[in-house]
Motif scaffolding. Structure first.
Motif, PDB file in Angstrom:
ATOM      1  N   LYS A  59       2.947   8.636   3.569  1.00 41.83           N
ATOM      2  CA  LYS A  59       2.931   8.502   5.037  1.00 41.83           C
ATOM      3  C   LYS A  59       1.962   7.401   5.462  1.00 41.83           C
ATOM      4  CE  LYS A  59       5.883  10.932   6.998  1.00 41.83           C
ATOM      5  NZ  LYS A  59       6.826  10.262   7.872  1.00 41.83           N
ATOM      6  N   TRP A  60       0.805   7.358   4.814  1.00 42.73           N
ATOM      7  CA  TRP A  60      -0.172   6.308   5.152  1.00 42.73           C
ATOM      8  C   TRP A  60       0.461   4.932   4.954  1.00 42.73           C
ATOM      9  CZ3 TRP A  60      -5.915   7.198   3.377  1.00 42.73           C
ATOM     10  CH2 TRP A  60      -6.365   8.407   3.888  1.00 42.73           C
ATOM     11  N   ILE A  61       1.173   4.777   3.820  1.00 38.54           N
ATOM     12  CA  ILE A  61       1.763   3.459   3.530  1.00 38.54           C
ATOM     13  C   ILE A  61       2.837   3.147   4.561  1.00 38.54           C
ATOM     14  CG2 ILE A  61       3.095   2.141   1.827  1.00 38.54           C
ATOM     15  CD1 ILE A  61       1.574   3.969  -0.277  1.00 38.54           C
ATOM     16  N   GLU A  62       3.668   4.151   4.879  1.00 34.25           N
ATOM     17  CA  GLU A  62       4.716   3.912   5.873  1.00 34.25           C
ATOM     18  C   GLU A  62       4.084   3.541   7.220  1.00 34.25           C
ATOM     19  OE1 GLU A  62       7.414   7.175   6.613  1.00 34.25           O
ATOM     20  OE2 GLU A  62       8.351   6.053   8.243  1.00 34.25           O
ATOM     21  N   GLN A  63       3.031   4.272   7.586  1.00 27.26           N
ATOM     22  CA  GLN A  63       2.411   4.013   8.885  1.00 27.26           C
ATOM     23  C   GLN A  63       1.722   2.650   8.938  1.00 27.26           C
ATOM     24  OE1 GLN A  63       0.099   7.552   9.380  1.00 27.26           O
ATOM     25  NE2 GLN A  63       1.963   8.754   9.556  1.00 27.26           N
ATOM     26  N   SER A  64       1.333   2.144   7.777  1.00 30.81           N
ATOM     27  CA  SER A  64       0.636   0.854   7.765  1.00 30.81           C
ATOM     28  C   SER A  64       1.537  -0.255   8.316  1.00 30.81           C
ATOM     29  CB  SER A  64       0.129   0.522   6.354  1.00 30.81           C
ATOM     30  OG  SER A  64       1.209   0.152   5.528  1.00 30.81           O
ATOM     31  N   ARG A  65       2.864   0.009   8.327  1.00 29.59           N
ATOM     32  CA  ARG A  65       3.791  -0.989   8.887  1.00 29.59           C
ATOM     33  C   ARG A  65       3.622  -1.124  10.393  1.00 29.59           C
ATOM     34  NH1 ARG A  65       7.313   1.322   4.888  1.00 29.59           N
ATOM     35  NH2 ARG A  65       6.585   0.224   3.043  1.00 29.59           N
ATOM     36  N   HIS A  66       2.991  -0.152  11.035  1.00 30.20           N
ATOM     37  CA  HIS A  66       2.786  -0.230  12.494  1.00 30.20           C
ATOM     38  C   HIS A  66       1.422  -0.835  12.832  1.00 30.20           C
ATOM     39  CE1 HIS A  66       6.276   2.361  13.281  1.00 30.20           C
ATOM     40  NE2 HIS A  66       5.884   3.031  12.218  1.00 30.20           N
ATOM     41  N   TYR A  67       0.609  -1.103  11.813  1.00 34.87           N
ATOM     42  CA  TYR A  67      -0.768  -1.534  12.078  1.00 34.87           C
ATOM     43  C   TYR A  67      -0.817  -2.770  12.978  1.00 34.87           C
ATOM     44  CZ  TYR A  67      -2.847   1.598   8.537  1.00 34.87           C
ATOM     45  OH  TYR A  67      -3.275   2.681   7.827  1.00 34.87           O
ATOM     46  N   ALA A  68      -0.046  -3.836  12.631  1.00 35.89           N
ATOM     47  CA  ALA A  68      -0.168  -5.103  13.353  1.00 35.89           C
ATOM     48  C   ALA A  68       0.107  -4.905  14.840  1.00 35.89           C
ATOM     49  CB  ALA A  68       0.779  -6.127  12.752  1.00 35.89           C
ATOM     50  N   GLN A  69       1.187  -4.153  15.162  1.00 36.01           N
ATOM     51  CA  GLN A  69       1.527  -3.990  16.580  1.00 36.01           C
ATOM     52  C   GLN A  69       0.502  -3.135  17.316  1.00 36.01           C
ATOM     53  OE1 GLN A  69       5.214  -1.920  15.601  1.00 36.01           O
ATOM     54  NE2 GLN A  69       4.847  -0.500  17.286  1.00 36.01           N
ATOM     55  N   ARG A  70      -0.304  -2.367  16.569  1.00 36.07           N
ATOM     56  CA  ARG A  70      -1.351  -1.561  17.207  1.00 36.07           C
ATOM     57  C   ARG A  70      -2.667  -2.317  17.269  1.00 36.07           C
ATOM     58  NH1 ARG A  70       0.108   4.129  17.102  1.00 36.07           N
ATOM     59  NH2 ARG A  70      -1.932   4.407  18.011  1.00 36.07           N
ATOM     60  N   GLY A  71      -2.692  -3.518  16.689  1.00 35.19           N
ATOM     61  CA  GLY A  71      -3.917  -4.306  16.716  1.00 35.19           C
ATOM     62  C   GLY A  71      -4.795  -4.110  15.499  1.00 35.19           C
ATOM     63  N   VAL A  72      -4.230  -3.553  14.431  1.00 36.41           N
ATOM     64  CA  VAL A  72      -4.987  -3.453  13.174  1.00 36.41           C
ATOM     65  C   VAL A  72      -4.416  -4.517  12.245  1.00 36.41           C
ATOM     66  CG1 VAL A  72      -5.653  -1.938  11.251  1.00 36.41           C
ATOM     67  CG2 VAL A  72      -5.152  -0.950  13.496  1.00 36.41           C
ATOM     68  N   VAL A  73      -5.209  -5.555  11.944  1.00 41.73           N
ATOM     69  CA  VAL A  73      -4.644  -6.679  11.191  1.00 41.73           C
ATOM     70  C   VAL A  73      -5.308  -6.816   9.823  1.00 41.73           C
ATOM     71  CG1 VAL A  73      -3.864  -7.993  13.183  1.00 41.73           C
ATOM     72  CG2 VAL A  73      -6.224  -8.245  12.398  1.00 41.73           C
ATOM     73  N   GLY A  74      -4.588  -7.420   8.909  1.00 44.61           N
ATOM     74  CA  GLY A  74      -5.121  -7.601   7.557  1.00 44.61           C
ATOM     75  C   GLY A  74      -3.971  -7.837   6.612  1.00 44.61           C
ATOM     76  N   PRO A  75      -4.256  -7.955   5.328  1.00 41.94           N
ATOM     77  CA  PRO A  75      -3.157  -8.175   4.380  1.00 41.94           C
ATOM     78  C   PRO A  75      -2.271  -6.929   4.290  1.00 41.94           C
ATOM     79  CG  PRO A  75      -5.240  -7.862   3.223  1.00 41.94           C
ATOM     80  CD  PRO A  75      -5.566  -7.877   4.672  1.00 41.94           C
ATOM     81  N   ASP A  76      -1.022  -7.148   3.864  1.00 43.43           N
ATOM     82  CA  ASP A  76      -0.088  -6.021   3.720  1.00 43.43           C
ATOM     83  C   ASP A  76      -0.588  -5.035   2.674  1.00 43.43           C
ATOM     84  OD1 ASP A  76       1.588  -6.933   5.562  1.00 43.43           O
ATOM     85  OD2 ASP A  76       3.094  -7.739   4.175  1.00 43.43           O
ATOM     86  N   LEU A  77      -0.281  -3.740   2.879  1.00 48.29           N
ATOM     87  CA  LEU A  77      -0.684  -2.707   1.924  1.00 48.29           C
ATOM     88  C   LEU A  77       0.535  -2.253   1.121  1.00 48.29           C
ATOM     89  CD1 LEU A  77      -2.893  -0.607   4.332  1.00 48.29           C
ATOM     90  CD2 LEU A  77      -3.658  -2.283   2.658  1.00 48.29           C
ATOM     91  N   ALA A  78       0.298  -1.818  -0.095  1.00 48.54           N
ATOM     92  CA  ALA A  78       1.405  -1.343  -0.924  1.00 48.54           C
ATOM     93  C   ALA A  78       0.955  -0.131  -1.728  1.00 48.54           C
ATOM     94  CB  ALA A  78       1.864  -2.453  -1.864  1.00 48.54           C
ATOM     95  N   GLY A  79       1.924   0.667  -2.171  1.00 44.90           N
ATOM     96  CA  GLY A  79       1.603   1.883  -2.926  1.00 44.90           C
ATOM     97  C   GLY A  79       1.335   1.598  -4.404  1.00 44.90           C
ATOM     98  N   ASP A  80       0.522   2.455  -5.028  1.00 43.82           N
ATOM     99  CA  ASP A  80       0.208   2.320  -6.454  1.00 43.82           C
ATOM    100  C   ASP A  80       0.229   3.733  -7.057  1.00 43.82           C
ATOM    101  OD1 ASP A  80      -0.876   2.082  -8.942  1.00 43.82           O
ATOM    102  OD2 ASP A  80      -2.810   1.314  -8.283  1.00 43.82           O
TER     103      ASP A  80
END
Ligand code: FAD
Ligand code: NAD
Length: 478
Positions: A59-80
């Motif tokens: 869920k965290w990884i899926e939600q990270s796709r909304h970060y930019a539009q919410r104003g949380v910026v940075g490199p893309d995150l991926a699962g491991d």
């Protein structure tokens, strides 16, 4: 050989066995619990607890796709998955030691080894070191759970062809291309989890996902749409008949000749009751045609004084049912008034791209039982809390009897459904349940408000105002 004399002996320390031991000890009884493998059973070591840990990561990884539009910026995150495996492992270790600690503090006698009935009141425990111990017991509870069922002719191969038990017993295999087989609960949960943890998933099912469950078509469609959005789709009508391994990985063959290749396979093709080595032949305990332990509605077997619970009784296999069974057995052992098992009123959950939770009757069963079901519905689409969470998929759907206003069942789909379902799980008077929900003082904005909204829909649409809001002043009197 050491000898023990106790009131209640429990064989198996999964959620059912553990809960029975705790409740028995809290009610002042002398309790022993026997475990042949890892303390905590399937749920803690290879099921609910590590799976939910991974679901949270997914869920965290899926939600990270909304970060930019919410104003949380940075490199893309991926699962491991390797790191995710370590995380669940640490969580499981912590929970296991707190479970064992609590049992010891309550004075429960913990015995390591395979428990086997020598006669209906004597259980022999054989440890891995060959040592044996003997328990004389007034009552026993069989809580030995289940093991994975494999399709005919298919065998597991460490690192290549795994069951979910093997996936959590050893570090997850490294290969990226995973073939997931089965459209049941495990398949539907892991299709989502694996994808978010960075795997390329080929999901093979012989019948549509969750087709054998009681979730409504609307719930299944919502889940299917959420999976599609993440590009997760099952290959349907794929009945696996053969698996081959070679230097490049594994090939899975369908009965109709189709072939799929990948690095490793997870088999999620069902589980069956586990009773091997229990010595049931020395008792009157009987198994049904599918291998489940037969009990009456109070969970007592054909051998008086021997009870059974959870997966080994089936047919519903989840921790909630096992824990509910434990409550019933201990209550019945210590009370004059007996409680019967009622699986309909134990919550059922699926943790995938959306959470599905349900309790009570579905429409068909309600009609079969002579009710006239009316539906109250509220979607999360316009919920201020869901909008603020960028997570508006899902709904609350309540079923009530058109005449009496009695709550017949409920379904919650969407984020936190697994927590919200508890608002419907209270076993109090169901004729009063909708009124209780309508009168709940809610936190705003919250997802729980949608339960109140669904009761209001029921009242307005089906003329249940009096049952839900009470017989107060009518509109004419205002
Ligand atoms: C991948 C996966 C995910 C799951 N996720 C969920 C979930 O999210 N929510 C949910 O509610 N359920 C979930 N389940 C189902 C849940 O794990 C089971 O329903 C639950 O563990 C059953 O509990 P139990 O007490 O009946 O038996 P188990 O948990 O299976 O425990 C039985 C124990 O008995 C021991 N045992 C067996 N024979 C003997 C013997 N002769 N002597 C001594 N010990 C013995 C076994 O070693 C085992 O530890 C999941 C299952 C799997 C596989
Ligand atoms: N959240 C939860 O409560 C939870 C989570 C995980 C598991 N569980 C329980 O654990 C048990 C095991 O889960 P499961 O998903 O393995 O079992 P399941 O019985 O739910 O599903 C098994 C699936 O495998 C398919 N299958 C069987 N043989 C096949 C073949 N040869 N080729 C292709 N498909 C095949 C079946 O059609 C079915 O879709 C279930 O009772 C489940 O309810 C519960």
């Amino acid at each position: 050989m050491k000898n023990y004399q106790v009131d209640i002996t429990i064989i198996g320390s999964g959620p059912g066995g553990y809960r029975a031991a705790v409740l028995g000890a809290l009610r002042g009884r002398k309790v022993a619990i026997v475990e042949s493998a890892t303390w905590g059973g399937t749920c803690l070591n290879r099921g609910c607890v590590p799976k939910k840990d991974w679901h949270e990561t997914a869920k965290w990884i899926e939600q990270s796709r909304h970060y930019a539009q919410r104003g949380v910026v940075g490199p893309d995150l991926a699962g491991d998955m390797t790191q995710a495996w370590e995380h669940q492992h640490q969580v499981v270790k912590t929970v296991r030691s707190s479970y064992v600690d609590y049992l010891k503090r309550l004075g429960v006698q913990l015995l390591d080894g395979l428990g086997s009935f020598q006669d209906p009141r004597t259980i022999v425990v054989r440890g891995q070191d060959g040592e044996t111990q003997q328990i004389q017991t007034r009552y026993s509870i069989i809580a030995t759970g289940s093991t994975p069922a494999l399709p005919r002719g298919i065998q597991t191969v460490p690192g290549k062809v795994l069951t979910s038990d093997m996936l959590y017993d050893d570090a997850a295999p490294a290969g990226k291309r995973v073939i997931l087989i089965g459209g049941g609960v495990i398949g539907t949960e892991f299709a989502y989890i694996f994808r978010q943890l960075g795997k390329e998933v080929q999901w093979l099912v012989n019948s549509p996902s969750l087709s054998h469950t009681r979730y409504s078509p609307q719930a299944k469609d919502t889940l299917k749409a959420a999976l599609h959005t993440l590009d997760i789709q099952a290959q349907e009508h794929f009945r696996v008949s053969r698996i081959e391994e070679d230097a490049r990985g594994v090939s899975v063959f369908a009965e109709d000749g189709r072939q799929v290749q990948g690095d490793w396979v997870l088999l999620a093709t069902g589980r069956h009751a586990f009773t091997q080595g229990l010595g049931l032949e020395n008792t009157a305990v009987h198994l049904d045609e599918q291998g489940f332990v037969e009990t009456d509605t109070y969970l007592e077997t054909a051998e008086p004084g021997i009870f059974a619970l959870g997966d080994v009784v089936g047919p519903i296999m989840n921790a909630n049912q096992a824990m509910s069974d434990a409550q019933i057995i201990v209550h019945n052992l210590l009370s004059e008034e007996k409680t019967a098992r009622n699986p309909a009123w134990v919550p059922e959950l699926v943790y995938s791209a959306v959470e599905l939770a349900r309790i009570g009757l579905d429409e068909d069963t309600a009609e079969d039982e002579g009710f006239e079901p009316a539906v109250g519905f509220a979607a999360f689409e316009t919920s201020p809390r869901a909008l603020g969470q960028d997570d508006t998929a899902g709904f609350v759907r309540l079923l009530a009897d058109m005449d009496s206003g009695e709550l017949l069942g409920g379904e919650i789909v969407g984020r936190d459904a697994g927590e919200l379902i508890h608002l419907l799980a209270n076993s109090g008077d169901r004729e009063e349940a909708l009124r209780r929900i309508a009168e709940t003082r809610v936190n705003h904005p919250s997802r729980a408000e949608e339960l109140v909204n669904a009761t209001e829909t029921l009242a307005a649409r089906w003329g249940l105002e009096a049952q839900i809001f009470g017989a107060g002043e009518s509109a004419d009197a205002l």
